[in-house]
Design a protein around this motif. Structure first.
Motif, PDB file in Angstrom:
ATOM      1  N   GLY A  97       0.799  -1.218   0.000  1.00  0.00           N
ATOM      2  CA  GLY A  97       0.000   0.000   0.000  1.00  0.00           C
ATOM      3  C   GLY A  97       0.833   1.270   0.000  1.00  0.00           C
ATOM      4  O   GLY A  97       2.066   1.233  -0.015  1.00  0.00           O
ATOM      5  N   PRO A  98       0.172   2.420   0.050  1.00  0.00           N
ATOM      6  CA  PRO A  98       0.863   3.708  -0.081  1.00  0.00           C
ATOM      7  C   PRO A  98       1.941   3.946   0.978  1.00  0.00           C
ATOM      8  O   PRO A  98       2.973   4.542   0.684  1.00  0.00           O
ATOM      9  N   THR A  99       1.728   3.519   2.228  1.00  0.00           N
ATOM     10  CA  THR A  99       2.706   3.807   3.274  1.00  0.00           C
ATOM     11  C   THR A  99       3.813   2.769   3.360  1.00  0.00           C
ATOM     12  O   THR A  99       4.700   2.882   4.220  1.00  0.00           O
ATOM     13  N   ALA A 100       3.798   1.757   2.500  1.00  0.00           N
ATOM     14  CA  ALA A 100       4.789   0.693   2.568  1.00  0.00           C
ATOM     15  C   ALA A 100       6.171   1.210   2.203  1.00  0.00           C
ATOM     16  O   ALA A 100       6.328   2.280   1.604  1.00  0.00           O
ATOM     17  N   ILE A 101       7.173   0.421   2.550  1.00  0.00           N
ATOM     18  CA  ILE A 101       8.545   0.775   2.202  1.00  0.00           C
ATOM     19  C   ILE A 101       8.660   0.986   0.696  1.00  0.00           C
ATOM     20  O   ILE A 101       9.181   1.995   0.228  1.00  0.00           O
ATOM     21  N   VAL A 102       8.168   0.013  -0.066  1.00  0.00           N
ATOM     22  CA  VAL A 102       8.163   0.117  -1.532  1.00  0.00           C
ATOM     23  C   VAL A 102       6.728  -0.095  -1.990  1.00  0.00           C
ATOM     24  O   VAL A 102       6.283  -1.234  -2.135  1.00  0.00           O
ATOM     25  N   PRO A 103       5.959   0.965  -2.191  1.00  0.00           N
ATOM     26  CA  PRO A 103       4.541   0.805  -2.544  1.00  0.00           C
ATOM     27  C   PRO A 103       4.358   0.253  -3.949  1.00  0.00           C
ATOM     28  O   PRO A 103       5.240   0.357  -4.811  1.00  0.00           O
ATOM     29  N   GLY A 104       3.192  -0.367  -4.161  1.00  0.00           N
ATOM     30  CA  GLY A 104       2.857  -0.911  -5.474  1.00  0.00           C
ATOM     31  C   GLY A 104       2.815  -2.425  -5.451  1.00  0.00           C
ATOM     32  O   GLY A 104       3.091  -3.083  -4.446  1.00  0.00           O
ATOM     33  N   LEU A 105       2.471  -3.008  -6.579  1.00  0.00           N
ATOM     34  CA  LEU A 105       2.428  -4.455  -6.738  1.00  0.00           C
ATOM     35  C   LEU A 105       3.833  -4.941  -7.085  1.00  0.00           C
ATOM     36  O   LEU A 105       4.353  -4.639  -8.157  1.00  0.00           O
ATOM     37  N   LYS A 106       4.452  -5.666  -6.177  1.00  0.00           N
ATOM     38  CA  LYS A 106       5.854  -6.033  -6.326  1.00  0.00           C
ATOM     39  C   LYS A 106       6.034  -7.543  -6.305  1.00  0.00           C
ATOM     40  O   LYS A 106       5.338  -8.264  -5.593  1.00  0.00           O
ATOM     41  N   ARG A 107       6.983  -8.005  -7.105  1.00  0.00           N
ATOM     42  CA  ARG A 107       7.363  -9.412  -7.066  1.00  0.00           C
ATOM     43  C   ARG A 107       8.197  -9.659  -5.822  1.00  0.00           C
ATOM     44  O   ARG A 107       9.094  -8.906  -5.479  1.00  0.00           O
ATOM     45  N   VAL A 108       7.889 -10.762  -5.136  1.00  0.00           N
ATOM     46  CA  VAL A 108       8.583 -11.126  -3.908  1.00  0.00           C
ATOM     47  C   VAL A 108       9.105 -12.544  -4.067  1.00  0.00           C
ATOM     48  O   VAL A 108       8.417 -13.413  -4.617  1.00  0.00           O
ATOM     49  N   THR A 109      10.311 -12.786  -3.598  1.00  0.00           N
ATOM     50  CA  THR A 109      10.893 -14.120  -3.682  1.00  0.00           C
ATOM     51  C   THR A 109      11.350 -14.576  -2.300  1.00  0.00           C
ATOM     52  O   THR A 109      11.775 -13.771  -1.478  1.00  0.00           O
ATOM     53  N   ILE A 110      11.229 -15.876  -2.061  1.00  0.00           N
ATOM     54  CA  ILE A 110      11.830 -16.491  -0.886  1.00  0.00           C
ATOM     55  C   ILE A 110      12.551 -17.750  -1.340  1.00  0.00           C
ATOM     56  O   ILE A 110      12.207 -18.360  -2.354  1.00  0.00           O
ATOM     57  N   LYS A 111      13.557 -18.121  -0.588  1.00  0.00           N
ATOM     58  CA  LYS A 111      14.296 -19.340  -0.867  1.00  0.00           C
ATOM     59  C   LYS A 111      13.890 -20.402   0.145  1.00  0.00           C
ATOM     60  O   LYS A 111      13.829 -20.133   1.335  1.00  0.00           O
ATOM     61  N   VAL A 112      13.613 -21.600  -0.356  1.00  0.00           N
ATOM     62  CA  VAL A 112      13.165 -22.698   0.498  1.00  0.00           C
ATOM     63  C   VAL A 112      14.159 -23.837   0.369  1.00  0.00           C
ATOM     64  O   VAL A 112      14.428 -24.326  -0.729  1.00  0.00           O
ATOM     65  N   ARG A 113      14.705 -24.232   1.494  1.00  0.00           N
ATOM     66  CA  ARG A 113      15.623 -25.367   1.537  1.00  0.00           C
ATOM     67  C   ARG A 113      14.795 -26.621   1.749  1.00  0.00           C
ATOM     68  O   ARG A 113      14.150 -26.791   2.789  1.00  0.00           O
ATOM     69  N   VAL A 114      14.756 -27.540   0.789  1.00  0.00           N
ATOM     70  CA  VAL A 114      13.904 -28.717   0.863  1.00  0.00           C
ATOM     71  C   VAL A 114      14.751 -29.972   0.764  1.00  0.00           C
ATOM     72  O   VAL A 114      15.847 -29.967   0.199  1.00  0.00           O
ATOM     73  N   GLY A 115      14.216 -31.052   1.306  1.00  0.00           N
ATOM     74  CA  GLY A 115      14.909 -32.329   1.223  1.00  0.00           C
ATOM     75  C   GLY A 115      14.657 -33.166   2.458  1.00  0.00           C
ATOM     76  O   GLY A 115      14.355 -32.645   3.528  1.00  0.00           O
ATOM     77  N   PRO A 116      14.774 -34.479   2.331  1.00  0.00           N
ATOM     78  CA  PRO A 116      14.473 -35.372   3.455  1.00  0.00           C
ATOM     79  C   PRO A 116      15.500 -35.297   4.574  1.00  0.00           C
ATOM     80  O   PRO A 116      15.229 -35.735   5.680  1.00  0.00           O
ATOM     81  N   ASN A 117      16.681 -34.737   4.335  1.00  0.00           N
ATOM     82  CA  ASN A 117      17.725 -34.734   5.350  1.00  0.00           C
ATOM     83  C   ASN A 117      17.925 -33.366   5.984  1.00  0.00           C
ATOM     84  O   ASN A 117      18.971 -33.082   6.540  1.00  0.00           O
ATOM     85  N   VAL A 118      16.910 -32.494   5.877  1.00  0.00           N
ATOM     86  CA  VAL A 118      17.023 -31.166   6.469  1.00  0.00           C
ATOM     87  C   VAL A 118      16.432 -31.193   7.868  1.00  0.00           C
ATOM     88  O   VAL A 118      15.254 -30.994   8.053  1.00  0.00           O
ATOM     89  N   ASP A 119      17.248 -31.467   8.868  1.00  0.00           N
ATOM     90  CA  ASP A 119      16.841 -31.414  10.276  1.00  0.00           C
ATOM     91  C   ASP A 119      15.596 -32.251  10.564  1.00  0.00           C
ATOM     92  O   ASP A 119      14.615 -32.222   9.849  1.00  0.00           O
TER      93      ASP A 119
END
Length: 694
Positions: A97-119
C-alpha cells in the motif's frame, strides 16, 4: 473481459464451475488492467523454480505444502526428492500500500531449503536460518526434560528480556516470568518465545556460537515454541496472546514477513476472542490485577499491529472504533518499574520516574485512523481531505501533550536508559517524526522554478509543530531522526536495536534527503534555463552591461556553493541512516531488504522502481522445511513448454478466444507472460473454486 467468482449461496454445496463450452468473443479494445487481473488470480499460485540446473518437479505446476512424517497422503501425490537437500526459489506478487517501504504491486521471492535430510521434525519443525543455521543435535544441551530452556540459560535470558524488551511488553515483567519458570506453572510456549527474543543479545557460550549470527541465536528457542503453537491455539489465554505477539516479531528476526503478518493476526483475533480490547470494570467480576494484566497484554498488540500495517501499507487489523480498552496508567506500570528501581538502588538510589509506555499507547492509537486513511481508497474528495487533516492534527496534538520528562533530549534518554525504558522512549519520537516525514515523501514532485540562494532556517530538533513553513516541519523531523540515531549510538546503542519496527523511520528519512536532492537538481536545471532566456524588462536592458554579469555570476556561485554543501550534508546523513539500518540487520535479518531498498534509493532509483527481487536475491536467509512435498498434477502442453523454457504466445490465446478453439481445461495459467495471484489451488485432486469468464 471480467472474472467473476461464483457463489452458490449458503445452503447449496460448493460446486466447481465447468469451463465455458461455447466460443467467447474477445474484443482487444476492451479496457484491461493487468494489475487487477494479477490480483484476481494469483496470490496462491506462486512460481516455483530450482536454483540449480535440475528441475524441482517434473509433473507440471506444483503446490508447495508440508506433509506429516508418517507419510499420510496418496502415493501418487508424493514426488521423491533426492537425498541431498536443495534450494528452490518461490516467487509471487504482493501488493504494498501507499505507506509501505516500496509501494505498489511487487514481485517477492523467498528461498526454500527442501529435502528429506534437512533437520529432524522433532527438533526443527520449521526453521528460518541463514547459511549457518542451527545444525541438528545442537539443541539438546539447551533444554531440560520439561522442554524449557535449561534453568541457568532461562534465568540469563529472562534478565536480558527484562533489560531490553520488558518496557515494550509490560505484562511480561521479570518477577512473574522467573516465578512461573521456577514453579513450573508458566507457559512453555511463552517462555520459549521470551528466550528466542532475548537470545540475540546474549553472550552465553551455549547460545552465541561462533558460526551463528546474532539474529540466529534464538532460532532453537523459536522453533521449540512453534512445536507448541497448535495446542496453545486451542486454549485462548493472555499468555498465548503475548507469545503470538513475540512470535510475530521473531519472524522479522529471520526475514519472514509472512510469519510476521500471520502471527500478528492470530494475536489480534485471540485478543478479540478474550475481550482484551474492551474496558472491563470491576463490577463485571474482574479483579484489579486481572484488569491490569488485560490492559498491559492488549496494548503491545496495538503497537505491533499498527506498526506492521504502516510498514506494509495495509489497513490495521484492529479496528480503532472497536477499541474501548483504557490506556494504562503509571500505577499499572509500577510492578514492571519496581524491579528496575530495586535492582539499581545500590548504583542509582533515586527513582527512575514514569514509564513512556502509556504515552506510546495513546500515541499509537491516534495513528490508527491516519494509517487507515492513508492506506484506504485514494479518493480525491473534500471529505477524505478533511478527514486526513483532522487525523494529522490529532496526531500532532497528542505528541505536543507529552510532559517534559517524555520530550526528546539527550538528558531524558539517559534517564530512561537507567530505567531500562530507552527503547519505548525512542518509540515515542521515531514514529511521530516518521509520520511527518512520510507526508513529505508522499507528495508529488513539485514543478518549482525558484532560485536557491541560501539555507532555510529550521526549528530546534525534536519539536513537532514549528511556526515556520511547511518545509521546515519535515526537515526538522528528518533531522531529529538522525539526531536520535547518533545520540543513541553514544548513550545506549541497544535502544533502537531492541526496537526493530522503527526501521521505517530511518528509511523514510533517507528518502526525504534523496527527494530534496532531486528537487534541488530540478530547480537548478530550471533556474539555469531561465537565466539564459532574454528578459522583456526594459529597465534591465538599460542597466550597465559591464556590472550585470558580475552580479549574476556572484549569485550563481553562491547558489552553487549552497547546493554543494547541501548535497554533501544530505549524503552524509543518508550514510548515517544506512549504517544504522546495517547495525539493525545484525539482530533482525528481516531489515536487510529494507537496507537494500534504501541503498537503491540512494543510488537515484525512484521508490516505485526499486527491484525487491534484486534486493532479496542478495540475502542469505532461506526457509528450511524437513518434509516438503509437492502435490503433482498432470503436465499440460503449456506447462511442458514452460519447463522447456518456451512461453506460449499471447496471440495464440487471443485467437483461440476469438474462434472458440481455446480449451480452458488444457490451459496453464503459469504460461502467461506474467505471474498470477488469487486462483484457488487444488487439494487432493479436487478443485476448490470455479472461475468463469463473463
Amino acid at each position: 473481459m471480467r472474472g467473476v467468482i461464483q457463489d452458490p449461496g449458503p445452503s447449496a454445496p460448493y460446486q466447481p464451475q465447468p469451463p465455458p463450452s461455447g466460443p467467447l468473443t474477445f474484443d482487444p479494445n476492451d479496457p484491461f488492467d493487468p494489475t487487477q487481473f494479477i490480483l484476481a488470480l494469483s496470490s496462491q499460485v506462486p512460481t516455483v523454480e530450482a536454483t540449480d540446473a535440475s528441475p524441482v518437479y517434473a509433473h507440471g505446476p506444483q503446490s508447495l505444502r508440508a506433509m506429516p512424517s508418517s507419510g499420510s497422503g496418496r502415493a501418487g501425490d508424493r514426488l521423491e526428492l533426492d537425498a541431498a537437500p536443495r534450494t528452490v526459489r518461490i516467487t509471487w506478487w504482493r501488493p504494498h500500500g501507499p505507506t509501505a517501504i516500496v509501494p505498489g504491486l511487487k514481485r517477492v521471492t523467498i528461498k526454500v531449503r527442501v529435502g528429506p535430510n534437512v533437520d529432524a521434525p522433532s527438533q526443527e519443525p520449521l526453521r528460518l536460518a541463514g547459511q549457518g543455521g542451527t545444525p541438528k543435535g545442537r539443541t539438546e544441551d539447551l533444554f531440560d526434560d520439561r522442554g524449557l530452556p535449561r534453568s541457568d540459560i532461562l534465568v540469563h535470558l529472562i534478565d536480558l528480556f527484562a533489560q531490553h524488551f520488558e518496557c515494550q511488553y509490560p505484562a511480561l515483567d521479570r518477577h512473574s516470568l522467573l516465578r512461573s519458570a521456577q514453579e513450573g506453572s508458566g507457559s512453555v510456549f511463552l517462555l520459549s518465545c521470551v528466550a528466542g527474543m532475548a537470545a540475540r543479545f546474549s553472550t552465553h557460550t551455549a547460545i552465541a556460537k561462533p558460526d551463528l549470527r546474532p539474529h540466529e541465536y534464538g532460532n532453537a528457542f523459536a522453533n521449540r515454541a512453534k512445536t507448541h503453537l497448535a495446542s496453545s491455539l486451542a486454549v485462548p489465554s493472555r499468555e498465548t496472546v503475548s507469545a503470538l505477539t513475540l512470535l510475530a516479531v521473531l519472524g522479522l528476526s529471520n526475514d519472514s514477513e509472512s510469519e510476521m503478518w500471520m502471527y500478528t493476526g492470530m494475536a489480534v483475533r485471540m485478543a478479540l476472542d478474550l475481550g482484551l480490547h474492551l474496558d472491563a470494570s470491576e463490577a463485571q467480576g474482574i479483579t484489579p490485577d486481572e484488569r491490569r494484566l488485560n490492559i498491559l497484554t492488549f496494548w503491545p498488540i496495538v503497537l505491533l499491529d499498527f506498526s506492521l500495517s504502516f510498514g506494509t501499507g495495509r489497513r490495521t487489523t484492529l479496528s480503532v472504533d472497536d477499541i474501548t480498552q483504557v490506556i494504562p496508567t503509571q500505577d499499572d506500570m509500577r510492578p514492571a518499574l519496581a524491579f528496575h528501581e530495586a535492582s539499581d538502588q545500590q548504583q542509582q538510589p533515586t527513582s527512575h520516574g514514569r514509564s513512556p509506555f502509556p504515552y506510546a499507547a495513546r500515541q499509537m492509537l491516534a495513528y490508527g485512523q491516519l494509517i487507515n486513511l492513508l492506506n484506504g481508497p485514494a479518493e480525491d474528495t473534500p471529505e477524505r481531505t478533511e478527514a486526513l487533516r483532522k487525523a494529522r492534527s490529532l496526531v500532532i496534538d497528542v505528541y505536543n501533550q507529552l510532559p517534559p520528562d517524555m520530550l526528546w533530549s539527550a538528558t531524558n534518554l539517559q534517564i530512561h536508559r537507567q530505567a531500562h525504558q530507552s527503547p519505548i522512549f525512542l518509540h515515542l519520537h521515531l514514529w511521530m517524526h516518521a509520520m511527518i516525514s512520510y507526508d513529505f515523501v508522499s507528495r508529488p514532485q513539485p514543478n518549482t522554478r525558484r532560485r536557491l540562494s541560501g539555507p532555510i532556517s529550521a526549528p530546534p530538533s525534536g519539536s513537532a509543530t514549528p511556526t515556520h513553513t511547511a518545509s521546515d516541519v519535515w526537515r526538522n523531523s528528518v533531522r531529529t531522526i538522525g539526531d536520535i540515531l547518533v545520540l543513541s549510538d553514544v548513550i545506549d546503542p541497544f535502544a533502537y536495536l531492541a526496537l526493530p519496527y522503527v526501521n521505517q523511520a530511518f528509511y523514510v528519512a533517507g528518502c526525504c534527503y534523496m527527494k530534496e536532492l532531486e528537487q534541488y537538481a530540478t530547480a537548478s536545471t530550471v533556474a539555469d534555463h531561465v537565466t539564459t532566456e532574454p528578459t522583456a524588462s526594459m529597465s534591465l536592458q538599460r542597466q550597465d552591461a559591464a556590472t550585470r554579469p558580475t552580479a549574476e555570476d556572484a549569485s550563481k556561485k553562491q547558489a552553487d556553493l549552497f547546493r554543494s554543501l547541501l548535497t554533501s550534508a544530505a549524503r552524509s546523513s543518508i550514510s548515517t541512516l544506512q549504517q544504522g539500518l546495517a547495525r539493525m540487520t545484525t539482530y533482525w535479518s528481516g531489515i536487510s531488504w529494507i537496507a537494500g531498498a534504501l541503498d537503491q534509493r540512494a543510488a537515484g532509483i525512484p521508490t516505485n522502481d526499486i527491484d525487491l527481487v534484486a534486493v532479496q536475491e542478495q540475502l542469505a536467509p532461506y526457509i528450511s522445511q524437513p518434509e516438503t512435498v509437492f502435490a503433482a498434477s498432470p503436465a499440460t502442453p503449456a506447462t511442458q513448454q514452460r519447463l522447456a523454457g518456451q512461453t506460449p504466445r499471447v496471440e495464440t490465446v487471443q485467437q483461440g478466444l476469438t474462434d472458440g478453439s481455446f480449451d480452458f481445461a488444457d490451459f496453464d495459467f503459469f504460461s502467461l507472460p506474467f505471474d498470477l495471484v488469487g486462483l484457488d489451488t487444488a487439494t487432493d485432486g479436487q478443485s476448490t473454486g470455479g472461475f468463469q469468464m463473463a
